[in-house]
Write a protein that holds these residues in place. Structure first.
Motif, PDB file in Angstrom:
ATOM      1  N   ALA A  99       0.834  -1.200   0.000  1.00 49.14           N
ATOM      2  CA  ALA A  99       0.000   0.000   0.000  1.00 49.14           C
ATOM      3  C   ALA A  99       0.872   1.255   0.000  1.00 49.14           C
ATOM      4  O   ALA A  99       0.581   2.232  -0.718  1.00 49.14           O
ATOM      5  CB  ALA A  99      -0.934  -0.009   1.208  1.00 49.14           C
ATOM      6  N   ALA A 100       1.943   1.226   0.787  1.00 52.79           N
ATOM      7  CA  ALA A 100       2.850   2.378   0.825  1.00 52.79           C
ATOM      8  C   ALA A 100       3.542   2.571  -0.521  1.00 52.79           C
ATOM      9  O   ALA A 100       3.707   3.710  -0.987  1.00 52.79           O
ATOM     10  CB  ALA A 100       3.883   2.184   1.928  1.00 52.79           C
ATOM     11  N   GLU A 101       3.935   1.475  -1.153  1.00 51.61           N
ATOM     12  CA  GLU A 101       4.569   1.568  -2.467  1.00 51.61           C
ATOM     13  C   GLU A 101       3.591   2.126  -3.495  1.00 51.61           C
ATOM     14  O   GLU A 101       3.960   2.972  -4.316  1.00 51.61           O
ATOM     15  CB  GLU A 101       5.090   0.198  -2.910  1.00 51.61           C
ATOM     16  CG  GLU A 101       6.306  -0.267  -2.142  1.00 51.61           C
ATOM     17  CD  GLU A 101       6.712  -1.703  -2.445  1.00 51.61           C
ATOM     18  OE1 GLU A 101       5.977  -2.395  -3.202  1.00 51.61           O
ATOM     19  OE2 GLU A 101       7.754  -2.136  -1.928  1.00 51.61           O
ATOM     20  N   LEU A 102       2.329   1.661  -3.467  1.00 52.55           N
ATOM     21  CA  LEU A 102       1.318   2.189  -4.383  1.00 52.55           C
ATOM     22  C   LEU A 102       1.094   3.681  -4.148  1.00 52.55           C
ATOM     23  O   LEU A 102       0.986   4.465  -5.101  1.00 52.55           O
ATOM     24  CB  LEU A 102       0.002   1.421  -4.242  1.00 52.55           C
ATOM     25  CG  LEU A 102       0.001  -0.021  -4.759  1.00 52.55           C
ATOM     26  CD1 LEU A 102      -1.320  -0.701  -4.416  1.00 52.55           C
ATOM     27  CD2 LEU A 102       0.223  -0.042  -6.266  1.00 52.55           C
ATOM     28  N   ARG A 103       1.042   4.052  -2.881  1.00 50.43           N
ATOM     29  CA  ARG A 103       0.868   5.473  -2.547  1.00 50.43           C
ATOM     30  C   ARG A 103       2.065   6.283  -3.038  1.00 50.43           C
ATOM     31  O   ARG A 103       1.893   7.387  -3.580  1.00 50.43           O
ATOM     32  CB  ARG A 103       0.677   5.639  -1.030  1.00 50.43           C
ATOM     33  CG  ARG A 103       0.496   7.052  -0.599  1.00 50.43           C
ATOM     34  CD  ARG A 103      -0.791   7.649  -1.121  1.00 50.43           C
ATOM     35  NE  ARG A 103      -0.876   9.039  -0.711  1.00 50.43           N
ATOM     36  CZ  ARG A 103      -1.305  10.014  -1.469  1.00 50.43           C
ATOM     37  NH1 ARG A 103      -1.733   9.771  -2.684  1.00 50.43           N
ATOM     38  NH2 ARG A 103      -1.329  11.243  -1.019  1.00 50.43           N
ATOM     39  N   ALA A 104       3.262   5.735  -2.891  1.00 52.25           N
ATOM     40  CA  ALA A 104       4.462   6.426  -3.373  1.00 52.25           C
ATOM     41  C   ALA A 104       4.410   6.573  -4.893  1.00 52.25           C
ATOM     42  O   ALA A 104       4.780   7.631  -5.438  1.00 52.25           O
ATOM     43  CB  ALA A 104       5.708   5.671  -2.948  1.00 52.25           C
ATOM     44  N   GLN A 105       3.949   5.533  -5.588  1.00 54.30           N
ATOM     45  CA  GLN A 105       3.816   5.624  -7.042  1.00 54.30           C
ATOM     46  C   GLN A 105       2.790   6.682  -7.432  1.00 54.30           C
ATOM     47  O   GLN A 105       3.007   7.463  -8.369  1.00 54.30           O
ATOM     48  CB  GLN A 105       3.412   4.263  -7.622  1.00 54.30           C
ATOM     49  CG  GLN A 105       4.522   3.237  -7.586  1.00 54.30           C
ATOM     50  CD  GLN A 105       4.045   1.861  -8.039  1.00 54.30           C
ATOM     51  OE1 GLN A 105       2.861   1.641  -8.282  1.00 54.30           O
ATOM     52  NE2 GLN A 105       4.987   0.920  -8.136  1.00 54.30           N
ATOM     53  N   VAL A 136       1.924   9.323  -5.674  1.00 49.85           N
ATOM     54  CA  VAL A 136       2.496  10.630  -5.379  1.00 49.85           C
ATOM     55  C   VAL A 136       3.522  10.999  -6.451  1.00 49.85           C
ATOM     56  O   VAL A 136       3.569  12.154  -6.912  1.00 49.85           O
ATOM     57  CB  VAL A 136       3.137  10.634  -3.962  1.00 49.85           C
ATOM     58  CG1 VAL A 136       3.976  11.868  -3.732  1.00 49.85           C
ATOM     59  CG2 VAL A 136       2.041  10.534  -2.905  1.00 49.85           C
ATOM     60  N   THR A 137       4.324  10.013  -6.889  1.00 53.24           N
ATOM     61  CA  THR A 137       5.312  10.266  -7.948  1.00 53.24           C
ATOM     62  C   THR A 137       4.609  10.678  -9.238  1.00 53.24           C
ATOM     63  O   THR A 137       5.032  11.636  -9.906  1.00 53.24           O
ATOM     64  CB  THR A 137       6.169   9.004  -8.173  1.00 53.24           C
ATOM     65  OG1 THR A 137       6.787   8.640  -6.948  1.00 53.24           O
ATOM     66  CG2 THR A 137       7.231   9.243  -9.220  1.00 53.24           C
ATOM     67  N   LYS A 138       3.530   9.989  -9.600  1.00 55.54           N
ATOM     68  CA  LYS A 138       2.773  10.351 -10.805  1.00 55.54           C
ATOM     69  C   LYS A 138       2.194  11.749 -10.678  1.00 55.54           C
ATOM     70  O   LYS A 138       2.211  12.543 -11.623  1.00 55.54           O
ATOM     71  CB  LYS A 138       1.661   9.334 -11.059  1.00 55.54           C
ATOM     72  CG  LYS A 138       2.166   8.025 -11.605  1.00 55.54           C
ATOM     73  CD  LYS A 138       1.029   7.050 -11.830  1.00 55.54           C
ATOM     74  CE  LYS A 138       1.560   5.699 -12.296  1.00 55.54           C
ATOM     75  NZ  LYS A 138       0.487   4.714 -12.465  1.00 55.54           N
TER      76      LYS A 138
END
Length: 178
Positions: A118-124, A126-128
């Motif tokens: 979930a944190a990785e998806l959120r980071a992705q 935010v990056t997008k």
């Protein structure tokens, strides 16, 4: 056994006879009572021993040494088996506890992995969002530069027109004064 009881009775009768013969001595009476109680206790003890002897005589089993050694070995093996059974139960409880702990650890690991995903998806995401924002900012900057270039061009056109107007006005003013 009977001899002990007879001697105990004889001691009791002597002890009880002593205090009555010397009634002038007060401490002799309590000592006689103690002797009487002790002799009574001895009598009870004798009766208990006798009943134990009768019980042993009725319940006792006499065996030869070979049978006794086999019975002893069997009793020892039974004790060992009981100890081993207790150890097995203890180990089973420890195993159950370890299995439960491992299950909890697996569950916690799965939860941690899910949280990490979930944190990785959120980071992705935010990056997008940042990339999109950067693109929008870049487009705005290009638009601002284009407008700035347009403003600079118009400014130079205005200066050229002002120069033409000055030139024309000076010619009109200069030609009429001549």
């Amino acid at each position: 056994m009977a001899q002990r009881e007879k001697s105990a009775v004889a001691v009791a009768s002597t002890a009880t006879a002593s205090p009555s013969s010397s009634s002038s001595d007060p401490p002799a009476a309590p000592s006689g009572e103690r002797w009487g109680a002790a002799i009574g206790n001895l009598g009870e003890l004798g009766a208990n021993v006798e009943s134990l002897q009768k019980l042993l005589a009725r319940k006792a089993v006499f065996v030869d040494e070979d049978v006794f050694s086999k019975a002893s070995l069997a009793a020892e093996q039974t004790r060992s088996i009981k100890i081993l059974e207790q150890r097995v139960l203890s180990l089973e409880r420890e195993l159950d506890a370890a299995i439960s702990a491992a299950s909890r650890a697996r569950t916690e690991k799965r939860q941690a992995e899910a949280a990490q995903r979930a944190a990785e998806l959120r980071a992705q995401e935010v990056t997008k969002e940042l990339e999109n924002t950067a693109r929008v900012f870049q487009l705005h900057m290009e638009e601002l530069r284009a407008k700035q270039d347009e403003i600079a061009k118009r400014d130079s056109d205005i200066k050229v027109l002002e120069a033409i107007i000055r030139t024309l006005s000076s010619k009109d003013n200069g030609g009429s004064s001549e």
